[in-house]
Write a protein that holds these residues in place. Structure first.
Motif, PDB file in Angstrom:
ATOM      1  N   ALA A  64       0.818  -1.202   0.000  1.00 13.41           N
ATOM      2  CA  ALA A  64       0.000   0.000   0.000  1.00 13.41           C
ATOM      3  C   ALA A  64       0.855   1.257   0.000  1.00 13.41           C
ATOM      4  O   ALA A  64       0.533   2.244  -0.672  1.00 13.41           O
ATOM      5  CB  ALA A  64      -0.932  -0.007   1.213  1.00 13.41           C
ATOM      6  N   SER A  87      -5.767  -1.398   3.631  1.00 10.11           N
ATOM      7  CA  SER A  87      -4.380  -0.967   3.829  1.00 10.11           C
ATOM      8  C   SER A  87      -4.071   0.291   3.025  1.00 10.11           C
ATOM      9  O   SER A  87      -3.332   1.166   3.485  1.00 10.11           O
ATOM     10  CB  SER A  87      -3.413  -2.090   3.436  1.00 10.11           C
ATOM     11  OG  SER A  87      -3.485  -3.158   4.365  1.00 10.11           O
ATOM     12  N   LEU A  88      -4.636   0.407   1.823  1.00  9.07           N
ATOM     13  CA  LEU A  88      -4.464   1.635   1.043  1.00  9.07           C
ATOM     14  C   LEU A  88      -5.115   2.814   1.752  1.00  9.07           C
ATOM     15  O   LEU A  88      -4.549   3.908   1.822  1.00  9.07           O
ATOM     16  CB  LEU A  88      -5.062   1.477  -0.352  1.00  9.07           C
ATOM     17  CG  LEU A  88      -4.360   0.522  -1.314  1.00  9.07           C
ATOM     18  CD1 LEU A  88      -5.122   0.466  -2.628  1.00  9.07           C
ATOM     19  CD2 LEU A  88      -2.926   0.949  -1.560  1.00  9.07           C
TER      20      LEU A  88
END
Length: 273
Positions: free
Chosen positions: A132, A154-155
């Motif tokens: 990410a 996660s991004l």
């Protein structure tokens, strides 16, 4: 090569006609397989699942994510031994994309044309966060609000850490890890953002053509994180797409050891290694 294909199907059509080399005349798929995965990272409240069709051409593997149950075992097995040119015209879009991806990865390997970033060994969450960080670093400086198509928590975490606002969109809807509603109509939100961060899965959903046209028309940055079509989507760099994080099979979630992703960009890239 058509100067500006508007979709992967348009790209596949010109590749079938020899735009990426005359090897297309004899290229065949040797292996077809389906990867099914379910995950919930330690410490995370929500999990997700992936089904991915992969086809091998020579030493390259191309992939396209699909909905669970969308493809039969017989269809996958029937791809083995089939000419690539024939599969580029297949009725099933996932087969067309996976065949295109495999052929282009064979003819134009990532290692020869992009910056390699190694996702170091670790837990599934550690590797997800590493990936990410590399993906988010492809956004240009000064971005304030990002449309994220294909929600990966996660991004979103990395965007939150950078103080970047975002609008999450995914066809499945639901909520993010932080309880934020996830929209389902990406194109209705694109005008309200100054950059787009999209999964390669948009290539198989019908979202990519209007998204690409919008970014070509407005000049809005479009960065893609692609397991689906990782070798095909870089062909749009400089023509509506500003950056691609290309991740060929085997993906980071299949192995706890080091794995590679490849970054393509029209701008200088932030070193995240």
């Amino acid at each position: 090569m058509s100067p500006e294909p508007g979709s992967l199907d348009e790209l596949a059509a010109v590749v079938a006609d020899g735009a990426a080399g005359d090897a297309i005349a004899h290229a065949e798929v040797s292996v077809g397989f389906l990867t099914q995965q379910g995950v919930r990272h330690a410490g995370r409240e929500r999990g997700y699942r992936n089904h991915v069709l992969s086809l091998r051409v020579e030493d390259a593997v191309g992939s396209c994510a699909v909905e669970p149950g969308a493809l039969t075992d017989e269809l996958v097995v029937d791809c083995a031994g089939a000419p690539v040119r024939e599969l580029l015209r297949h009725d099933e879009i996932a087969v067309r994309i996976a065949a295109l991806d495999a052929y282009l990865m064979w003819r134009r390997p990532h290692r020869e044309h992009a910056e390699q970033v190694v996702v170091q060994r670790g837990t599934s969450l550690q590797k997800s966060l590493q990936r990410a960080e590399s993906v988010v670093s492809l956004l240009p400086p000064g971005v304030r609000r990002v449309l994220v198509i294909g929600v990966v928590n996660s991004l979103l975490q990395r965007l939150r850490e950078r103080g970047i606002d975002y609008l999450p969109c995914d066809r499945k809807g639901g909520e993010t890890e932080w309880g934020e509603p996830i929209g389902t109509a990406a194109m209705s939100e694109v005008d309200g953002c100054d950059a787009v961060l999209a999964s390669g899965m948009v290539a198989g959903t019908g979202t990519f053509p209007p998204l690409l046209e919008h970014c070509r028309r407005t000049g809005k940055p479009l960065a893609l994180f692609a397991q689906t079509g990782s070798a095909a989507l870089p062909w749009f760099i400089g023509s509506g797409v500003t950056a691609v994080s290309a991740e060929p099979y085997p993906f980071f979630w299949l192995d706890g050891g080091p794995t590679a992703i490849y970054r393509y960009s029209t701008a200088p890239q932030e070193d995240v290694r």
